[in-house]
Design an enzyme around this catalytic site. Structure first.
Site, PDB file in Angstrom:
ATOM      1  N   LYS A 139       0.835  -1.203   0.000  1.00 39.02           N
ATOM      2  CA  LYS A 139       0.000   0.000   0.000  1.00 39.02           C
ATOM      3  C   LYS A 139       0.878   1.264   0.000  1.00 39.02           C
ATOM      4  O   LYS A 139       0.668   2.190  -0.775  1.00 39.02           O
ATOM      5  CB  LYS A 139      -0.838  -0.034   1.291  1.00 39.02           C
ATOM      6  CG  LYS A 139      -2.258   0.474   1.186  1.00 39.02           C
ATOM      7  CD  LYS A 139      -2.982   0.080   2.495  1.00 39.02           C
ATOM      8  CE  LYS A 139      -4.179   0.937   2.775  1.00 39.02           C
ATOM      9  NZ  LYS A 139      -4.778   0.670   4.086  1.00 39.02           N
ATOM     10  N   ASN A 158       0.158  10.831  13.304  1.00 45.95           N
ATOM     11  CA  ASN A 158      -1.124  10.872  12.596  1.00 45.95           C
ATOM     12  C   ASN A 158      -1.916   9.565  12.695  1.00 45.95           C
ATOM     13  O   ASN A 158      -3.141   9.581  12.727  1.00 45.95           O
ATOM     14  CB  ASN A 158      -0.857  11.196  11.114  1.00 45.95           C
ATOM     15  CG  ASN A 158      -2.039  10.854  10.241  1.00 45.95           C
ATOM     16  OD1 ASN A 158      -2.997  11.619  10.143  1.00 45.95           O
ATOM     17  ND2 ASN A 158      -2.014   9.680   9.602  1.00 45.95           N
ATOM     18  N   SER A 182      -5.417  14.776  17.318  1.00 39.91           N
ATOM     19  CA  SER A 182      -6.466  14.515  18.292  1.00 39.91           C
ATOM     20  C   SER A 182      -7.765  14.460  17.498  1.00 39.91           C
ATOM     21  O   SER A 182      -7.779  14.010  16.352  1.00 39.91           O
ATOM     22  CB  SER A 182      -6.457  15.627  19.351  1.00 39.91           C
ATOM     23  OG  SER A 182      -7.511  15.461  20.258  1.00 39.91           O
ATOM     24  N   TYR A 193     -12.465   5.799  22.177  1.00 34.78           N
ATOM     25  CA  TYR A 193     -11.810   6.663  21.172  1.00 34.78           C
ATOM     26  C   TYR A 193     -11.654   8.074  21.746  1.00 34.78           C
ATOM     27  O   TYR A 193     -10.581   8.686  21.651  1.00 34.78           O
ATOM     28  CB  TYR A 193     -12.657   6.695  19.893  1.00 34.78           C
ATOM     29  CG  TYR A 193     -12.090   7.586  18.803  1.00 34.78           C
ATOM     30  CD1 TYR A 193     -10.880   7.282  18.175  1.00 34.78           C
ATOM     31  CD2 TYR A 193     -12.780   8.724  18.365  1.00 34.78           C
ATOM     32  CE1 TYR A 193     -10.364   8.096  17.164  1.00 34.78           C
ATOM     33  CE2 TYR A 193     -12.273   9.544  17.354  1.00 34.78           C
ATOM     34  CZ  TYR A 193     -11.065   9.218  16.757  1.00 34.78           C
ATOM     35  OH  TYR A 193     -10.551  10.026  15.758  1.00 34.78           O
ATOM     36  N   LYS A 231      -8.258  10.320  22.356  1.00 34.51           N
ATOM     37  CA  LYS A 231      -8.020  11.597  21.668  1.00 34.51           C
ATOM     38  C   LYS A 231      -7.746  12.722  22.676  1.00 34.51           C
ATOM     39  O   LYS A 231      -7.030  13.675  22.370  1.00 34.51           O
ATOM     40  CB  LYS A 231      -9.185  11.913  20.728  1.00 34.51           C
ATOM     41  CG  LYS A 231      -9.259  10.959  19.540  1.00 34.51           C
ATOM     42  CD  LYS A 231      -8.136  11.178  18.525  1.00 34.51           C
ATOM     43  CE  LYS A 231      -7.350  10.000  18.118  1.00 34.51           C
ATOM     44  NZ  LYS A 231      -6.299  10.269  17.130  1.00 34.51           N
TER      45      LYS A 231
HETATM   46  N1  LIG Z   1     -11.239  11.219   9.498  1.00 31.40           N
HETATM   47  C1  LIG Z   1     -11.706  12.039  10.413  1.00 31.40           C
HETATM   48  O1  LIG Z   1     -12.836  12.550  10.318  1.00 31.40           O
HETATM   49  C2  LIG Z   1     -10.890  12.394  11.612  1.00 31.40           C
HETATM   50  C3  LIG Z   1     -11.416  13.335  12.514  1.00 31.40           C
HETATM   51  C4  LIG Z   1     -10.676  13.662  13.649  1.00 31.40           C
HETATM   52  C5  LIG Z   1      -9.435  13.082  13.866  1.00 31.40           C
HETATM   53  N2  LIG Z   1      -8.956  12.175  12.976  1.00 31.40           N
HETATM   54  C6  LIG Z   1      -7.652  11.560  13.269  1.00 31.40           C
HETATM   55  O2  LIG Z   1      -6.836  11.643  12.124  1.00 31.40           O
HETATM   56  C7  LIG Z   1      -5.912  10.555  12.089  1.00 31.40           C
HETATM   57  C8  LIG Z   1      -5.922   9.913  10.709  1.00 31.40           C
HETATM   58  O3  LIG Z   1      -7.224   9.445  10.457  1.00 31.40           O
HETATM   59  P1  LIG Z   1      -7.740   9.037   8.993  1.00 31.40           P
HETATM   60  O4  LIG Z   1      -9.145   9.511   8.925  1.00 31.40           O
HETATM   61  O5  LIG Z   1      -6.783   9.427   7.949  1.00 31.40           O
HETATM   62  O6  LIG Z   1      -7.783   7.439   9.148  1.00 31.40           O
HETATM   63  P2  LIG Z   1      -7.367   6.249   8.160  1.00 31.40           P
HETATM   64  O7  LIG Z   1      -7.719   6.558   6.745  1.00 31.40           O
HETATM   65  O8  LIG Z   1      -7.972   5.018   8.765  1.00 31.40           O
HETATM   66  O9  LIG Z   1      -5.786   6.188   8.283  1.00 31.40           O
HETATM   67  C9  LIG Z   1      -5.205   5.757   9.478  1.00 31.40           C
HETATM   68  C10 LIG Z   1      -3.738   5.470   9.266  1.00 31.40           C
HETATM   69  O10 LIG Z   1      -3.240   4.952  10.505  1.00 31.40           O
HETATM   70  C11 LIG Z   1      -2.626   3.688  10.265  1.00 31.40           C
HETATM   71  N3  LIG Z   1      -2.806   2.796  11.407  1.00 31.40           N
HETATM   72  C12 LIG Z   1      -3.961   2.333  11.933  1.00 31.40           C
HETATM   73  N4  LIG Z   1      -3.704   1.498  12.955  1.00 31.40           N
HETATM   74  C13 LIG Z   1      -2.355   1.425  13.084  1.00 31.40           C
HETATM   75  C14 LIG Z   1      -1.484   0.697  13.928  1.00 31.40           C
HETATM   76  N5  LIG Z   1      -1.944  -0.141  14.868  1.00 31.40           N
HETATM   77  N6  LIG Z   1      -0.157   0.848  13.765  1.00 31.40           N
HETATM   78  C15 LIG Z   1       0.336   1.672  12.817  1.00 31.40           C
HETATM   79  N7  LIG Z   1      -0.437   2.373  11.957  1.00 31.40           N
HETATM   80  C16 LIG Z   1      -1.772   2.250  12.088  1.00 31.40           C
HETATM   81  C17 LIG Z   1      -3.342   3.140   9.049  1.00 31.40           C
HETATM   82  O11 LIG Z   1      -2.535   2.150   8.442  1.00 31.40           O
HETATM   83  P3  LIG Z   1      -3.165   0.870   7.663  1.00 31.40           P
HETATM   84  O12 LIG Z   1      -3.420   1.343   6.262  1.00 31.40           O
HETATM   85  O13 LIG Z   1      -2.104  -0.161   7.755  1.00 31.40           O
HETATM   86  O14 LIG Z   1      -4.421   0.487   8.389  1.00 31.40           O
HETATM   87  C18 LIG Z   1      -3.488   4.396   8.205  1.00 31.40           C
HETATM   88  O15 LIG Z   1      -2.292   4.683   7.533  1.00 31.40           O
HETATM   89  C19 LIG Z   1      -6.318   9.615  13.223  1.00 31.40           C
HETATM   90  O16 LIG Z   1      -5.463   9.804  14.327  1.00 31.40           O
HETATM   91  C20 LIG Z   1      -7.736  10.076  13.570  1.00 31.40           C
HETATM   92  O17 LIG Z   1      -8.067   9.841  14.923  1.00 31.40           O
HETATM   93  C21 LIG Z   1      -9.637  11.820  11.853  1.00 31.40           C
END
Ligand SMILES: NC(=O)c1ccc[n+]([C@@H]2O[C@H](COP(=O)([O-])OP(=O)(O)OC[C@H]3O[C@@H](n4cnc5c(N)ncnc54)[C@H](OP(=O)(O)O)[C@@H]3O)[C@@H](O)[C@H]2O)c1
Length: 339
Positions: free
Chosen positions: A79, A130, A183, A210, A214
């Protein structure tokens, strides 16, 4: 950290409209251009966790455009290799990112990843914590922590501690090094359950766990700034807004998925969500103003009365030095690391 008394929100007028289509919210790449940093940071070293999808990918894309030397952590090699290919194709003059395998739910994997980085680099200017998981069913990490607190907080806490010497060595008064930790507005739903970190007494609730993780992310950022701000190392936390096109919701229950579907009209793109992270990482404003929670490409104020659920304000428990310090000490013990 005291809560910010005069929030700095240079893009506030771009966030008046919540519509996700045809809006004027900046993207991460736009922030790099606005700060006039395209190809300007060749000397800087940046490590980003979780770049195989969503916000991490868009953060990497924008920071790659600065010309910086990127280190990207991954779990799925195929990936992330495809992503690096894409980054180099769209920005051929950028440096080839280095890939480092890291599973945040295993402290041993975090130690190995940090060692791999330190074997190759004596410099680190920006660490972007992140990676994250949301609303997963009850479970434990390899080391026995509740899965969301263990992955989102304890894994990143240990990573920071192991990389702290190079972060401290790389920061200067004119250009402090930075740790940006993702966060979420979800922090508003919970403080830290110090007497029940794994929520067994309260009864496990995926979104509550969660929320706790955060708040822990925010407390770590505040603590980093309090402990090391005077040594040219700043800590900042970020809420990127609601982005429903990433993979974050993959483990949610149908009920929680419906809740997010009901507020989908306020969602933004991943490129727009990553804008806040990239601004936190690059804006010169934070050379002198760390320990704050950042959303909508601005320093957040307290939650407004009419604020939407995923809005930019911080909860009353967001700045609590006693709780921050308690979590800081407890985290050292949990990951088995001496200050
Ligand atoms: N999306 C939102 O609306 C939102 C809102 C507020 C905060 N956030 C925060 O933003 C950050 C990124 O979120 P996103 O929406 O981009 O999520 P995402 O698309 O699910 O991406 C998450 C990333 O974290 C990696 N990851 C997950 N579990 C892991 C582990 N155990 N060890 C190492 N890497 C791991 C994933 O890798 P894999 O591909 O291997 O799974 C992926 O690269 C998070 O911290 C989330 O809490 C997001």
């Amino acid at each position: 950290m005291p809560a910010p008394s005069h929030p700095f929100q240079p893009y506030a007028d771009r966030y008046l409209d919540h519509a996700s289509a045809g809006d004027v919210k900046p993207t991460a790449l736009q922030i790099v251009r606005d700060l006039e940093l395209v190809d300007k940071l060749q000397e800087k070293v940046i490590l980003i966790t979780g770049t195989s999808a969503g916000l991490g990918l868009e953060t990497a894309r924008a920071l790659h455009a600065t010309g910086a030397n990127l280190y990207l952590t991954f779990r799925n090699k195929a990936k992330v290799e495809a992503i690096v290919k894409e980054l180099m194709a769209s920005n051929p003059q950028g440096q080839l990112p280095t890939l480092i395998e890291m599973e945040l739910s295993s402290l041993d994997s975090v130690r190995q990843a940090a060692k791999q980085f330190l074997d190759q680099q004596k410099r680190l200017d920006i660490l972007v914590n992140n990676a994250g998981i949301m609303g997963v069913p009850e479970g434990r990490t390899v080391d026995g922590f509740e899965k969301q607190l263990g992955t989102n907080h304890f894994g990143h806490f240990l990573l920071f501690q192991l990389l702290k010497p190079v972060l401290l060595a790389s920061g200067t008064a004119g250009s402090p090094s930075r740790v940006i930790t993702l966060s979420s507005a979800a922090h508003k739903a919970s403080g830290i359950f110090f007497d029940d970190l794994d929520l067994t007494k309260h009864g496990y609730n995926p979104m509550l766990a969660y929320a706790q993780s955060k708040t822990a992310n925010m407390y770590m950022a505040n603590s980093i700034d309090r402990h090391y701000g005077a040594q040219n190392l700043r800590g900042l936390s970020v809420h990127p807004g609601l982005i429903i096109t990433t993979e974050l919701a993959r483990d949610l229950s149908d009920e929680d998925k419906q809740m997010f579907a009901s507020i989908a009209h306020v969602a933004r793109s991943a490129e727009q969500g990553a804008a806040t992270t990239v601004w936190a990482a690059l804006s010169p404003h934070f050379n002198d103003h760390g320990g704050v929670y950042i959303a909508d490409v601005g320093v957040s104020g307290p939650v407004a009365e009419d604020e939407i659920l995923v809005g930019p304000g911080y909860a009353t428990h967001a700045y609590d030095e006693e709780a921050e310090e308690k979590l800081w000490k407890l985290s050292y013990q949990a990951v088995g690391y001496d200050e």
